[in-house]
Design an enzyme around this catalytic site. Sequence first.
Site, PDB file in Angstrom:
ATOM      1  N   SER A  28     -20.101  45.916   5.927  1.00 32.50           N
ATOM      2  CA  SER A  28     -20.137  45.881   7.358  1.00 32.50           C
ATOM      3  C   SER A  28     -18.621  46.940   7.935  1.00 32.50           C
ATOM      4  CB  SER A  28     -19.383  44.582   6.909  1.00 32.50           C
ATOM      5  OG  SER A  28     -20.004  43.614   8.474  1.00 32.50           O
ATOM      6  N   HIS A  53     -23.324  49.142   7.387  1.00 31.29           N
ATOM      7  CA  HIS A  53     -23.391  48.425   7.966  1.00 31.29           C
ATOM      8  C   HIS A  53     -22.766  48.289   9.415  1.00 31.29           C
ATOM      9  CE1 HIS A  53     -25.771  44.110   8.395  1.00 31.29           C
ATOM     10  NE2 HIS A  53     -25.078  44.072   9.092  1.00 31.29           N
ATOM     11  N   ASP A  55     -22.551  46.640  12.446  1.00 33.63           N
ATOM     12  CA  ASP A  55     -22.759  45.453  13.866  1.00 33.63           C
ATOM     13  C   ASP A  55     -22.793  45.651  14.772  1.00 33.63           C
ATOM     14  OD1 ASP A  55     -20.801  43.356  10.913  1.00 33.63           O
ATOM     15  OD2 ASP A  55     -23.529  43.248  11.513  1.00 33.63           O
ATOM     16  N   HIS A  86     -27.665  46.736  12.635  1.00 29.41           N
ATOM     17  CA  HIS A  86     -27.700  45.112  12.862  1.00 29.41           C
ATOM     18  C   HIS A  86     -27.955  44.880  14.181  1.00 29.41           C
ATOM     19  CE1 HIS A  86     -26.829  40.577  11.610  1.00 29.41           C
ATOM     20  NE2 HIS A  86     -27.463  40.968  12.037  1.00 29.41           N
ATOM     21  N   MET A  88     -27.313  42.396  16.969  1.00 29.87           N
ATOM     22  CA  MET A  88     -27.187  41.062  17.983  1.00 29.87           C
ATOM     23  C   MET A  88     -27.239  41.170  19.383  1.00 29.87           C
ATOM     24  SD  MET A  88     -24.601  40.111  14.391  1.00 29.87           S
ATOM     25  CE  MET A  88     -23.796  41.168  14.035  1.00 29.87           C
ATOM     26  N   MET A 157     -29.239  36.347   7.243  1.00 32.11           N
ATOM     27  CA  MET A 157     -27.708  35.816   7.957  1.00 32.11           C
ATOM     28  C   MET A 157     -27.475  34.580   6.861  1.00 32.11           C
ATOM     29  SD  MET A 157     -27.193  38.220   9.869  1.00 32.11           S
ATOM     30  CE  MET A 157     -25.354  36.775   9.563  1.00 32.11           C
ATOM     31  N   PHE A 163     -19.489  36.779  13.979  1.00 30.91           N
ATOM     32  CA  PHE A 163     -17.597  36.577  13.262  1.00 30.91           C
ATOM     33  C   PHE A 163     -17.680  37.729  11.046  1.00 30.91           C
ATOM     34  CE2 PHE A 163     -16.040  35.990  16.660  1.00 30.91           C
ATOM     35  CZ  PHE A 163     -16.329  34.649  17.871  1.00 30.91           C
ATOM     36  N   ASP A 195     -26.021  38.756   4.873  1.00 28.82           N
ATOM     37  CA  ASP A 195     -25.366  39.602   5.092  1.00 28.82           C
ATOM     38  C   ASP A 195     -24.329  38.174   5.517  1.00 28.82           C
ATOM     39  OD1 ASP A 195     -25.305  40.652   8.701  1.00 28.82           O
ATOM     40  OD2 ASP A 195     -23.981  40.847   6.894  1.00 28.82           O
ATOM     41  N   GLY A 217     -18.346  42.791   2.900  1.00 30.47           N
ATOM     42  CA  GLY A 217     -17.707  42.645   4.144  1.00 30.47           C
ATOM     43  C   GLY A 217     -16.066  41.894   3.277  1.00 30.47           C
TER      44      GLY A 217
END
Length: 244
Positions: A28, A53, A55, A86, A88, A157, A163, A195, A217
Amino acid sequence: MLEQPERRPSRRDEAQSKDTRKVTIAASVACANFLRLEDDLRALEAAGVEYLHIDIMDGQFVPNFSLNTDIMKAARQVTALPMDVHLMVERPERYIEPFVSAGGSIIVVHQECVTHLQRTLAEIRRHGAQAGVALNPATPLQTIEYVIEDVDFLLLMTVNPGFYGQKLVPSALRKIADARALCERHGRDIPICVDGNVSLENAPKMVAAGADFLVGGTSSIFMRGGTIAEGARRLREVIGQPAR
Ligand code: DX5
Ligand code: ZN
């Protein structure tokens, strides 16, 4: 002589095959040290991490912001690692083209943000990327059952999105197993990505439940006080797939 009935794989075979399922390790990038991003990207590649990854957050779907296409283009200058993006973000269908152009090879949209999911997944494929769908912890797997044929990548998720550094939502392990069963029921052998809080303690349980794409992460690859190489190595070790 009686025909031998086709030998169905035993539950042990199935368990064995699940255990030997190759697990992909992603990092991440939102958890990297932005003051040394180039060094971290090179360290990730050297450590055998297989995906970046990425975000992307819009401050609407999640109360935060993170990476963007500029970071992806900069990353592409120092590493050829593929990127899973990813999204979001609300109404992500608006952004398929820019994130594919910036180097995204898997584009993941949140089921919760898309009105016309089947059309959006088809649109991602039309842009030449793999179509991914992400589900928040509370979102039922049944919401994707009728588009399972259009899904190339399922992201579950395992924390609430927005976060890093959060704790695993306990029901996530059961959901991973249910997701693997759903895919098998439909004959879909697609990656099940987890994730959030993919820690050295949680990762083996996630893989045993059926996950085969781990997003590392702050609780593994970018663990405070350690190096990326150590974090990636230990993550592979705890899932029984040490780097060769
Ligand atoms: C959270 C992101 C995750 C997160 C992972 O919304 O999707 O990728 O950065 O960080 P950890 O592993 O610390 O939960
Ligand atoms: Zn993510």
